[in-house]
Motif scaffolding. Structure first.
Motif, PDB file in Angstrom:
ATOM      1  N   ILE B 186       5.561   2.804  -7.220  1.00 52.74           N
ATOM      2  CA  ILE B 186       7.043   2.888  -7.183  1.00 52.74           C
ATOM      3  C   ILE B 186       7.649   2.475  -5.840  1.00 52.74           C
ATOM      4  O   ILE B 186       8.491   1.569  -5.799  1.00 52.74           O
ATOM      5  N   PHE B 187       7.232   3.094  -4.782  1.00 57.24           N
ATOM      6  CA  PHE B 187       7.870   2.811  -3.495  1.00 57.24           C
ATOM      7  C   PHE B 187       7.822   1.330  -3.109  1.00 57.24           C
ATOM      8  O   PHE B 187       8.828   0.788  -2.662  1.00 57.24           O
ATOM      9  N   PRO B 188       6.685   0.672  -3.303  1.00 54.93           N
ATOM     10  CA  PRO B 188       6.664  -0.776  -2.979  1.00 54.93           C
ATOM     11  C   PRO B 188       7.693  -1.579  -3.772  1.00 54.93           C
ATOM     12  O   PRO B 188       8.206  -2.569  -3.281  1.00 54.93           O
ATOM     13  N   ILE B 189       7.961  -1.115  -4.983  1.00 56.02           N
ATOM     14  CA  ILE B 189       8.954  -1.836  -5.797  1.00 56.02           C
ATOM     15  C   ILE B 189      10.319  -1.749  -5.131  1.00 56.02           C
ATOM     16  O   ILE B 189      11.030  -2.746  -5.003  1.00 56.02           O
ATOM     17  N   LEU B 190      10.684  -0.543  -4.681  1.00 56.03           N
ATOM     18  CA  LEU B 190      11.967  -0.382  -3.989  1.00 56.03           C
ATOM     19  C   LEU B 190      12.015  -1.249  -2.746  1.00 56.03           C
ATOM     20  O   LEU B 190      13.018  -1.917  -2.463  1.00 56.03           O
ATOM     21  N   MET B 191      10.889  -1.262  -2.009  1.00 53.16           N
ATOM     22  CA  MET B 191      10.861  -2.069  -0.800  1.00 53.16           C
ATOM     23  C   MET B 191      10.926  -3.553  -1.119  1.00 53.16           C
ATOM     24  O   MET B 191      11.529  -4.343  -0.391  1.00 53.16           O
ATOM     25  N   SER B 192      10.319  -3.881  -2.259  1.00 55.31           N
ATOM     26  CA  SER B 192      10.369  -5.290  -2.689  1.00 55.31           C
ATOM     27  C   SER B 192      11.814  -5.697  -2.972  1.00 55.31           C
ATOM     28  O   SER B 192      12.277  -6.756  -2.579  1.00 55.31           O
ATOM     29  N   ALA B 193      12.533  -4.783  -3.647  1.00 56.28           N
ATOM     30  CA  ALA B 193      13.946  -5.057  -3.940  1.00 56.28           C
ATOM     31  C   ALA B 193      14.734  -5.176  -2.637  1.00 56.28           C
ATOM     32  O   ALA B 193      15.567  -6.089  -2.472  1.00 56.28           O
ATOM     33  N   LEU B 194      14.428  -4.276  -1.693  1.00 54.52           N
ATOM     34  CA  LEU B 194      15.110  -4.337  -0.391  1.00 54.52           C
ATOM     35  C   LEU B 194      14.783  -5.660   0.308  1.00 54.52           C
ATOM     36  O   LEU B 194      15.658  -6.306   0.904  1.00 54.52           O
ATOM     37  N   GLY B 195      13.493  -6.074   0.165  1.00 54.03           N
ATOM     38  CA  GLY B 195      13.073  -7.353   0.745  1.00 54.03           C
ATOM     39  C   GLY B 195      13.852  -8.508   0.150  1.00 54.03           C
ATOM     40  O   GLY B 195      14.297  -9.408   0.857  1.00 54.03           O
ATOM     41  N   LEU B 196      14.045  -8.458  -1.157  1.00 59.27           N
ATOM     42  CA  LEU B 196      14.847  -9.500  -1.835  1.00 59.27           C
ATOM     43  C   LEU B 196      16.251  -9.569  -1.243  1.00 59.27           C
ATOM     44  O   LEU B 196      16.761 -10.633  -0.928  1.00 59.27           O
ATOM     45  N   LEU B 197      16.815  -8.385  -1.081  1.00 63.43           N
ATOM     46  CA  LEU B 197      18.192  -8.317  -0.565  1.00 63.43           C
ATOM     47  C   LEU B 197      18.278  -8.897   0.845  1.00 63.43           C
ATOM     48  O   LEU B 197      19.095  -9.767   1.131  1.00 63.43           O
TER      49      LEU B 197
END
Lengths: 274, 223
Positions: B186-197
């Motif tokens: 889960i957490f990497p997914i959030l960070m991935s989304a943040l990375g996208l942003l």
């Protein structure tokens, strides 16, 4: 070392290549398409505007024509109405005139009918009266009546005075021919002699007399000579009777009764009988 | 642990080497070019247009509008360079959602190359627009004494462009990798989304700064 210079150069070339590729395959065609479409839309809008303008113009024209048509129709309608009214009035006038004419004709023909009827009645009455009178007189006026008539005629001759006598004498003298004595009945020799004697005694001693008989004379004696006439007859009495009948028929003395009297045998005599 | 995709070398001959950065960039180039070609080969000039064409038009017009807003009054002239810069950076970031992919912008070599391109493009556009003398005179403004500072600013902003993008992209990938080791769910997914942003934001910042520099050089900036 974080920077690999070969990679830097390669990436720069890659980037410039990508710029060229995208310019070739993306920006140019897309911008071209957008420009074309905008032009097309602008043209279509312009056309639509022109069409709208045309339609507006057509609409205005149509409204104008409609109004004109309405106006014309109204004008024609009122004209037709006026014409019809006029025509109706004329027809009415004509009919009235015709009615008047017909009425006048009818009245005229009625009057004429009445007139001819009354004339016929008068004629018949006169004829009847004449026939009766003639019959009565023929029954009664035998020698005695004719003698009386002759006697009356002779007396009148003898009673002529002054101016009348002079005129008669002048007529006798100026005429070369003998005087003519007409009678409804044949005069006897004695009567002829008496008349001749009276003429000779009273007027001209050498007078020549010619005797004629005229059944139309109706119990009368007439002396005519050179336009001069002296007579006695019962026709005058009959004319008077006729007049009385006309008065009875019409309730008033009719104008027609006058010519009857005038048309009588003594019209051109200078002297009236009794 | 790898900091830059440069370190993953597939093939090497002398100083010529085919590392992951170059291969990934080729992949992006292929995607962009073929995608554009596929869509634009059947462009229609009718009023009604296909969805894909519509998307591309929105994209191109949006970039064009952005360039115009910054102050370049003839955006069509700068659209290929600035637009491509933006599209490349955006795609590089977007593809991070694919497993096994490493953004080429996470390599300092790539960001440096792009910064150098901007560094070269600025005087090229400036000279094209104002003439050689006119462009050089801009270094003497507002006073002659400002010349060394202008030169320093020119170099430092190019360096800053390269480092900023690299730092952001690299850090995003790095954080993701580290987090995967300590919190794999889960957490990497959030960070991935943040990375996208952050990747998107950086792509925007990079492109806008390049636009601003070019606008400053051509003297067309709105301000």
């Amino acid at each position: 070392m974080l920077i690999d210079w070969f990679t830097v150069v390669a990436q720069a070339i890659n980037f410039l290549l990508l710029v060229w590729l995208l310019k070739r395959f993306l920006y140019k065609p897309i911008l071209q398409a957008i420009d074309d479409r905008e032009k097309r839309i602008a043209t279509q809008l312009q056309e639509a505007g022109a069409t709208k303008e045309d339609a507006e113009k057509e609409r205005r024209d149509f409204q104008k024509k409609n109004a004109e048509f309405d106006q014309q129709r109204d004008a024609l309608f009122s004209q037709a109405t006026a014409k019809a009214q006029d025509e109706g009035r004329q027809q009415l006038d004509k009919a009235r005139k015709e009615y008047k004419t017909l009425r006048a004709k009818l009245q005229e023909s009625l009057r004429e009918e009445q007139h001819s009827l009354s004339r016929e009645i008068t004629d018949r009455a006169r004829q009847e009266v004449f026939a009766i009178s003639r019959k009565v007189l023929a029954d009664l006026a035998d020698a005695t009546l004719e003698e009386q008539i002759a006697a009356v005629f002779i007396r009148r001759l003898l009673e002529l005075e002054g101016k009348e006598r002079k005129k008669l004498v002048e007529a006798f003298n100026s005429a070369g021919r003998p005087a003519i004595v007409r009678s409804a009945f044949p005069l006897s020799a004695a009567q002829q002699a008496a008349i001749g004697k009276a003429l000779k005694d009273t007027l001209v001693p050498k007078a020549k007399v010619q005797f004629e008989t005229n059944p139309e004379q109706l119990s009368g004696i007439e002396l005519s000579m050179n336009g001069y006439k002296i007579a006695w007859s019962i026709t005058d009495y009959l004319a008077s009777l006729e007049k009385s009948i006309a008065v009875l028929l019409n309730g008033k003395p009719k104008a027609e009764a006058e010519p009857k009297t005038k048309a009588g045998p003594n019209q051109d005599t200078d002297e009236k009988n009794d | 642990m790898r900091i830059s995709p440069d370190e993953l070398i597939f093939w090497q001959y002398g100083f010529i080497k085919l590392n992951a950065t170059i291969v990934m960039t080729w992949g992006l180039m292929l995607f962009l070019t073929i995608g554009s070609w596929l869509i634009t080969r059947r462009l229609t000039r009718e009023i009604h247009i296909p969805r894909w064409q519509n998307i591309l038009e929105i994209l191109v017009l949006g970039i064009k509008e952005q360039i115009k807003e910054v102050g370049l009054q003839q955006p069509n002239r700068y659209l290929p360079f600035l637009g491509t810069l933006f599209l490349l950076l955006v795609t590089a970031t977007l593809f991070t959602i694919l497993p096994g992919y490493e953004p080429p912008t996470g390599s300092l070599s790539t960001t440096a190359a792009l910064a150098i391109c901007v560094f070269v493009a600025v005087p090229v556009y400036g000279i094209k627009e104002r003439g050689f003398g006119g462009y050089l005179r801009s270094y003497l403004e507002p006073a002659v004494i400002m010349l060394p500072f202008n030169i320093i600013s020119e170099l430092s902003r190019t360096l800053a462009l390269a480092i900023r993008l690299f730092g952001n992209m690299m850090s995003g990938a790095m954080i993701l990798a580290i987090l995967l080791t300590i919190a794999p769910l889960i957490f990497p997914i959030l960070m991935s989304a943040l990375g996208l942003l952050t990747g998107m934001v950086q792509a925007y910042i990079f492109s806008i700064l390049a636009t601003v520099f070019i606008a400053a050089a051509t003297g067309e900036e709105a301000a």
